[in-house]
Design a protein around this motif. Structure first.
Motif, PDB file in Angstrom:
ATOM      1  N   ASN A  77       1.254  -0.826  -0.169  1.00 58.18           N
ATOM      2  CA  ASN A  77       0.374  -0.242  -0.026  1.00 58.18           C
ATOM      3  C   ASN A  77       0.672   1.179   0.018  1.00 58.18           C
ATOM      4  OD1 ASN A  77      -1.532  -2.289   2.180  1.00 58.18           O
ATOM      5  ND2 ASN A  77      -3.028  -1.881   0.298  1.00 58.18           N
ATOM      6  N   GLY A  78       2.199   1.098   0.194  1.00 57.67           N
ATOM      7  CA  GLY A  78       2.965   2.261   0.291  1.00 57.67           C
ATOM      8  C   GLY A  78       2.972   2.986   1.807  1.00 57.67           C
ATOM      9  N   VAL A  79       2.625   2.802   2.620  1.00 54.07           N
ATOM     10  CA  VAL A  79       2.553   3.696   3.360  1.00 54.07           C
ATOM     11  C   VAL A  79       3.493   3.038   4.890  1.00 54.07           C
ATOM     12  CG1 VAL A  79       1.026   4.523   5.011  1.00 54.07           C
ATOM     13  CG2 VAL A  79      -0.005   3.278   2.849  1.00 54.07           C
ATOM     14  N   VAL A  80       4.059   4.197   5.371  1.00 57.38           N
ATOM     15  CA  VAL A  80       4.915   2.951   6.567  1.00 57.38           C
ATOM     16  C   VAL A  80       4.272   3.266   7.624  1.00 57.38           C
ATOM     17  CG1 VAL A  80       7.115   2.959   7.797  1.00 57.38           C
ATOM     18  CG2 VAL A  80       7.019   3.356   5.024  1.00 57.38           C
ATOM     19  N   TYR A  81       3.927   2.423   8.722  1.00 63.93           N
ATOM     20  CA  TYR A  81       3.517   2.370  10.244  1.00 63.93           C
ATOM     21  C   TYR A  81       4.190   1.805  10.901  1.00 63.93           C
ATOM     22  CZ  TYR A  81      -1.149   3.910   7.672  1.00 63.93           C
ATOM     23  OH  TYR A  81      -1.965   4.172   7.206  1.00 63.93           O
ATOM     24  N   ASP A  82       4.493   2.340  12.266  1.00 66.17           N
ATOM     25  CA  ASP A  82       5.238   1.709  13.430  1.00 66.17           C
ATOM     26  C   ASP A  82       4.554   0.628  14.176  1.00 66.17           C
ATOM     27  OD1 ASP A  82       6.992   1.732  15.752  1.00 66.17           O
ATOM     28  OD2 ASP A  82       6.885   3.540  16.617  1.00 66.17           O
ATOM     29  N   PRO A  83       5.408  -0.624  13.879  1.00 64.55           N
ATOM     30  CA  PRO A  83       4.274  -1.325  14.516  1.00 64.55           C
ATOM     31  C   PRO A  83       4.274  -0.604  16.120  1.00 64.55           C
ATOM     32  CG  PRO A  83       6.123  -2.101  13.331  1.00 64.55           C
ATOM     33  CD  PRO A  83       6.586  -0.760  13.514  1.00 64.55           C
ATOM     34  N   ALA A  84       4.847   0.040  16.810  1.00 58.21           N
ATOM     35  CA  ALA A  84       4.478   0.159  17.829  1.00 58.21           C
ATOM     36  C   ALA A  84       3.586   0.899  18.748  1.00 58.21           C
ATOM     37  CB  ALA A  84       6.211   0.893  18.212  1.00 58.21           C
ATOM     38  N   ASP A  85       3.217   1.685  17.454  1.00 55.26           N
ATOM     39  CA  ASP A  85       1.742   2.164  17.992  1.00 55.26           C
ATOM     40  C   ASP A  85       1.107   2.420  17.060  1.00 55.26           C
ATOM     41  OD1 ASP A  85       3.434   3.727  16.922  1.00 55.26           O
ATOM     42  OD2 ASP A  85       3.445   5.348  19.142  1.00 55.26           O
ATOM     43  N   ILE A  87      -0.454   0.382  14.327  1.00 57.04           N
ATOM     44  CA  ILE A  87      -1.497  -0.835  14.275  1.00 57.04           C
ATOM     45  C   ILE A  87      -2.272  -1.925  15.893  1.00 57.04           C
ATOM     46  CG2 ILE A  87      -0.416  -3.080  12.918  1.00 57.04           C
ATOM     47  CD1 ILE A  87       1.922  -2.167  11.503  1.00 57.04           C
ATOM     48  N   VAL A  88      -2.768  -2.621  15.125  1.00 57.08           N
ATOM     49  CA  VAL A  88      -3.671  -3.209  16.223  1.00 57.08           C
ATOM     50  C   VAL A  88      -4.357  -4.899  15.219  1.00 57.08           C
ATOM     51  CG1 VAL A  88      -5.839  -3.581  17.271  1.00 57.08           C
ATOM     52  CG2 VAL A  88      -4.261  -1.465  17.844  1.00 57.08           C
ATOM     53  N   PHE A  89      -3.518  -5.585  15.925  1.00 56.70           N
ATOM     54  CA  PHE A  89      -4.401  -6.802  15.029  1.00 56.70           C
ATOM     55  C   PHE A  89      -5.964  -7.262  15.603  1.00 56.70           C
ATOM     56  CE2 PHE A  89      -5.401 -11.874  14.276  1.00 56.70           C
ATOM     57  CZ  PHE A  89      -4.426 -11.899  13.195  1.00 56.70           C
ATOM     58  N   THR A  90      -6.425  -8.296  15.085  1.00 51.76           N
ATOM     59  CA  THR A  90      -8.340  -7.622  15.645  1.00 51.76           C
ATOM     60  C   THR A  90      -8.527  -8.894  15.030  1.00 51.76           C
ATOM     61  OG1 THR A  90      -8.850  -6.959  13.049  1.00 51.76           O
ATOM     62  CG2 THR A  90      -8.582  -5.193  14.785  1.00 51.76           C
ATOM     63  N   ASN A  91     -10.289  -9.627  15.635  1.00 55.26           N
ATOM     64  CA  ASN A  91     -10.409 -10.186  15.107  1.00 55.26           C
ATOM     65  C   ASN A  91     -11.676 -10.230  13.685  1.00 55.26           C
ATOM     66  OD1 ASN A  91     -10.539 -12.193  17.328  1.00 55.26           O
ATOM     67  ND2 ASN A  91     -11.429 -10.696  18.663  1.00 55.26           N
ATOM     68  N   GLY A  92     -10.143 -10.664  13.018  1.00 56.80           N
ATOM     69  CA  GLY A  92     -11.129  -9.568  11.385  1.00 56.80           C
ATOM     70  C   GLY A  92     -11.030  -8.630  11.444  1.00 56.80           C
ATOM     71  N   GLY A 244      -2.859   3.548  11.087  1.00 59.68           N
ATOM     72  CA  GLY A 244      -3.787   4.418  11.257  1.00 59.68           C
ATOM     73  C   GLY A 244      -2.254   5.559  12.327  1.00 59.68           C
ATOM     74  N   PRO A 245      -2.312   6.855  12.440  1.00 64.58           N
ATOM     75  CA  PRO A 245      -1.758   7.177  12.907  1.00 64.58           C
ATOM     76  C   PRO A 245      -1.674   7.302  14.358  1.00 64.58           C
ATOM     77  CG  PRO A 245      -3.422   8.905  12.070  1.00 64.58           C
ATOM     78  CD  PRO A 245      -3.400   7.137  11.246  1.00 64.58           C
ATOM     79  N   ALA A 246      -0.759   7.568  15.379  1.00 64.08           N
ATOM     80  CA  ALA A 246      -0.025   6.597  16.431  1.00 64.08           C
ATOM     81  C   ALA A 246      -1.477   7.782  17.535  1.00 64.08           C
ATOM     82  CB  ALA A 246       0.711   7.063  17.084  1.00 64.08           C
ATOM     83  N   ASP A 247      -2.097   8.947  16.931  1.00 63.51           N
ATOM     84  CA  ASP A 247      -2.954   8.946  17.743  1.00 63.51           C
ATOM     85  C   ASP A 247      -3.966   9.338  17.850  1.00 63.51           C
ATOM     86  OD1 ASP A 247      -3.472  10.087  15.374  1.00 63.51           O
ATOM     87  OD2 ASP A 247      -3.446  12.398  15.375  1.00 63.51           O
ATOM     88  N   MET A 249      -4.896   5.522  16.385  1.00 67.33           N
ATOM     89  CA  MET A 249      -4.371   4.311  16.973  1.00 67.33           C
ATOM     90  C   MET A 249      -4.194   4.439  17.925  1.00 67.33           C
ATOM     91  SD  MET A 249      -4.685   2.498  13.998  1.00 67.33           S
ATOM     92  CE  MET A 249      -4.127   0.893  14.416  1.00 67.33           C
ATOM     93  N   ALA A 250      -4.480   5.287  19.601  1.00 69.95           N
ATOM     94  CA  ALA A 250      -4.230   4.747  20.641  1.00 69.95           C
ATOM     95  C   ALA A 250      -5.605   4.667  21.232  1.00 69.95           C
ATOM     96  CB  ALA A 250      -3.492   6.180  20.958  1.00 69.95           C
ATOM     97  N   THR A 251      -6.767   5.357  20.875  1.00 71.67           N
ATOM     98  CA  THR A 251      -7.719   5.111  21.112  1.00 71.67           C
ATOM     99  C   THR A 251      -8.646   3.693  20.161  1.00 71.67           C
ATOM    100  OG1 THR A 251      -8.590   7.480  20.259  1.00 71.67           O
ATOM    101  CG2 THR A 251      -9.771   6.477  20.696  1.00 71.67           C
ATOM    102  N   VAL A 252      -7.669   3.294  19.343  1.00 71.91           N
ATOM    103  CA  VAL A 252      -8.377   1.862  18.373  1.00 71.91           C
ATOM    104  C   VAL A 252      -7.193   0.946  19.265  1.00 71.91           C
ATOM    105  CG1 VAL A 252      -7.832  -0.178  16.768  1.00 71.91           C
ATOM    106  CG2 VAL A 252      -8.283   3.270  16.211  1.00 71.91           C
ATOM    107  N   ARG A 253      -6.260   1.377  19.920  1.00 71.41           N
ATOM    108  CA  ARG A 253      -5.786  -0.048  20.933  1.00 71.41           C
ATOM    109  C   ARG A 253      -7.029   0.083  22.246  1.00 71.41           C
ATOM    110  NH1 ARG A 253      -0.798   1.644  20.205  1.00 71.41           N
ATOM    111  NH2 ARG A 253      -0.894   3.281  21.922  1.00 71.41           N
ATOM    112  N   ALA A 254      -6.795   0.722  22.920  1.00 65.74           N
ATOM    113  CA  ALA A 254      -7.911   1.388  24.583  1.00 65.74           C
ATOM    114  C   ALA A 254      -9.170   0.789  23.820  1.00 65.74           C
ATOM    115  CB  ALA A 254      -7.749   2.523  24.645  1.00 65.74           C
TER     116      ALA A 254
END
Lengths: 387, 344
Positions: A77-85, A87-92, A244-247, A249-254
């Protein structure tokens, strides 16, 4: 309950349930490939069962998997995301969608959603107390979502725009120019773009898939979902992700911690193997879809029906207005008389009750048989009505 | 940060007002979430069975509430373990205990918008509440001398104040304390009196050394209790994220609908593994409980020897202690037999 009173998902699950009654049913409805998960992925899962079953995962998924997702998204997709904060893996993909919606919308907010669309988008929006503002598309325009129409639909309460490319069920792909236009609107109005890229590797006829997040100004305001279900034949494993961007993704992770916690460790290692292992099975399946798509298109043409030219995805959106029947009634008739399950467009959007969605996820023989049965119903209607 | 997202973030800030308070009597406690359940090596024949099923093509979507056979097996298991008496079609297989919490809390709080929650509970309950707030959350006091179970008086007070939904853990996931038979009967009577419902987390039931009367089995509470738990605690499947939810017909459709929106179905390898355990009769964890109980007794002696205060509890898998000087400590955990000792 009348078909009109039923919600889209109720109609679809009702048809799925009915199809189970028929031993000879041919399923051209649900988006579940007939391919089984490639062997090397199951082998990796088995290894994880023995050696990683006691491993605790954070809610967002194990780091090696998030790294693999980062690599895949950068490469494809040509986008670089930091695995640390980022990316969130999901149930599908389904959970990914719900997390993105819940992270973006509050009660009273609005989201622009092109029609037609897979109905669980609306269910997810309703869950958080927000509202869908529909933007219509048409077969004449190849189901293109017109940025001008999106702009016209904006209100003070608009907080996000949903971008599904390739679209489900219409199979249209958003062009680079239109993606740029959506980004411009989002920047201007401070909106989030919610991108469903689940069919990103399945485009046809040289059509390019462009991720909104890959374009200038897109990354900082785009949440993107993807999943392995469709492309790696892993529907049952429940393997998806949000980037997504870290800010954001913080909510997505929570939210992920609150909704379900970490995904199954076995599914995570299976996903890791899918992303990092050999890709020849993926290519084999993709080649098969190209041939299957041709079979369905030829069959639809032979029926004398028109269709939206499928630019991507795993389905053809067939115009059945010539039958004079509502799509839900037609789908029920085809299922009851010929035991073929196709999804009615009316379940995806009230304005699409002249369409049915036919997937090409079955073997070539089954597709030919299923489409022949479908044709018998259409021919019978023509004979009966004189159309 | 896009401005309007600050409001979304505030809303999902995980229930600050419900944060686990620092108990004042015996010091401060931390809550070990990661190792709620004992770990165990998985039998190879179980893994062989799962692998065989996957290679046979069981890699596709399954029914939203779970594989029919597994739902029946879980229904039977809940009955045999005297936790609930529900039909298979009242059972929903979830993606772990946390999804069970989430589904139950979110769906039931739509019907019962005033929710009462003990002030000391597993953080997952607050997390699930925080995703989309119910209208009002009442805190039930929970004192260390009661093993952090909400006292009956506090429950009654909350119900009289308008709460219609109780979220309870029995045994407590912090201390392992359980309600006795009289308390369970009283809670059932209160549910009837106030036309209320309870979500009951029984995930530690397998580890209780004390009698564990189930609220879900009280005759007058029928239809008023939604039970949640890990599907097969203690057999080694914790990281496979497999939970169970059993509810009344009134709430089943709503829970199934939300499950479909959330994740379509629970991961098939996890469901297949549970079936393999049941098929081999390996779901019983009595021997694990007995060995944990021995370890716990030793841990209690060690804790007392260093002057720590032991919080009442009767589950073999956890031990809650406090240090003398109030220094924050972990919940002592005797659960992970050979891999970890109890920890402070």
């Amino acid at each position: 309950m009348s078909n009109k009173a039923k919600r889209g998902t109720e109609i679809l699950y009702g048809l799925i349930g009915e199809a189970r009654q028929y031993d000879d049913a041919i399923i051209l409805g649900r988006g579940d490939p007939d391919f089984d998960t490639p062997a090397h992925i199951i082998d990796a899962a088995r290894h994880a069962m023995e050696h990683s079953s006691g491993e605790a995962s954070p809610p967002e998924g194990i780091l090696p998997l998030r790294r693999a997702i980062s690599d895949r998204v950068a490469r494809r997709n040509g986008v670089v995301y930091d695995p640390a904060d980022e990316i969130v893996f999901t149930n599908g993909g389904q959970e990914a969608l719900m997390l993105m919606i819940a992270a973006t919308l509050a009660p009273g907010d609005e989201i622009i959603v092109p029609e037609p669309n897979y109905n669980t988008y609306k269910d997810a929006v309703a869950f958080v107390g927000a509202s869908v503002v529909s933007v219509k598309t048409s077969a004449e325009q190849a189901f293109r979502t017109d940025p001008a129409e999106v702009r016209a639909a904006l209100t003070a309460r608009t907080k996000a725009i949903l971008l599904v490319s390739p679209n489900n069920p219409a199979a249209s792909v958003i062009s680079r120019a239109d993606q740029e236009a959506f980004i411009a609107i989002a920047r201007e109005r401070g909106l989030v773009l919610i991108a469903d890229d689940i069919y990103d590797v399945l485009t046809y006829d040289g059509i390019e898939h462009v991720s909104a997040a890959s374009l200038p100004g897109g990354r900082e305001r785009t949440l993107t979902l993807n999943a392995l279900s469709k492309t790696y034949a892993m529907t049952g494993w429940r393997t998806g992700w949000v980037t997504g961007p870290a800010d954001l993704m913080a909510t997505v992770r929570a939210l992920k911690a609150g909704v379900s916690g970490p995904a199954s460790i076995v599914a995570q290692y299976a996903a890791l193997a899918a992303l990092t292992g050999p890709q020849d099975e993926l290519e084999r399946m993709r080649s098969a879809y190209i041939e299957r798509r041709r079979i369905v298109l030829d069959a639809v043409k032979a029926m004398g029906l028109s269709f939206g030219q499928p630019q991507g995805g795993q389905f053809v959106f067939v115009d059945v207005s010539e039958t004079g029947m509502d799509s839900v009634e037609l789908a029920q008739k085809v299922l009851r008389e010929e035991h073929v399950l196709a999804y009615p467009g009316g379940a995806f959007s009230p304005d699409m009750s002249n369409f049915v969605r036919v997937t090409f996820l079955q073997s070539e023989d089954k597709l030919r048989d299923g489409m022949a049965r479908f044709k018998r119903v259409v021919d019978d209607i023509r004979r009966t009505t004189g159309q | 940060m896009i401005d309007h997202l600050r409001e979304v973030q505030r809303r999902t800030a995980m229930n600050d007002d419900l944060s686990t308070p620092a108990p004042t009597l015996v010091g401060r406690f931390a809550f070990d979430v990661a190792s709620d359940q004992p770990s165990a090596d998985l039998p190879l024949d179980v893994l062989d069975g799962v692998t065989k099923a996957l290679f046979a093509g069981q890699t596709h979507y399954v029914d939203v509430p779970g594989m029919g056979r597994l739902r029946q097996l879980l229904s039977d298991h809940l009955r045999v373990t005297e936790r609930a008496d529900v039909a298979a079609d009242a059972v929903v297989v979830t993606a772990g205990i946390q999804e069970a919490r989430f589904l139950a809390i979110q769906v039931l709080s739509e019907t019962y918008p005033v929710v009462a929650v003990p002030e000391v509970v597993h953080p997952g309950i607050r997390n699930a509440l925080g995703v989309r707030r119910p209208h009002e959350v009442l805190r039930l006091s929970a004192a260390p001398e009661d093993g952090y179970l909400a006292p009956i008086g506090a429950i009654e007070e909350a119900l009289e104040a308008g709460a219609k939904l109780l979220v309870l853990e029995t045994p407590s996931r912090l201390s392992g304390a359980t309600y006795d038979a009289q308390s369970v009967r009283t809670i059932a009577d209160l549910l009837v009196k106030h036309d209320a419902h309870a979500i009951l987390d029984t995930g530690f039931a397998a580890w209780s050394e004390a009698p564990m009367p189930s609220l879900a089995l009280q005759p007058n509470a029928e239809g008023r209790v939604t039970l949640i738990s890990e599907a097969l605690p203690g057999v080694g499947l914790e990281a496979w994220s497999l939970g169970v939810l059993a509810t009344s017909s009134e709430h089943l459709a709503g829970i199934t609908k939300l499950k479909q929106i959330m994740s379509i179905c629970t991961s098939t390898p996890s469901q297949l593994a549970a079936i393999e355990f049941f098929d081999r009769g390996l779901q019983d964890v009595t021997s694990v409980r007995n060995s944990l109980a021995k370890a716990r007794r030793e841990a209690v002696e060690q804790a007392m020897a260093v002057g720590a205060t032991v919080v009442p509890g009767s589950c073999a898998n956890v031990l809650a202690v406090a240090t003398i000087d109030g220094t924050p400590v972990g919940a002592a955990d005797g659960s992970v037999s050979e891999r970890r000792a109890w920890r402070v």
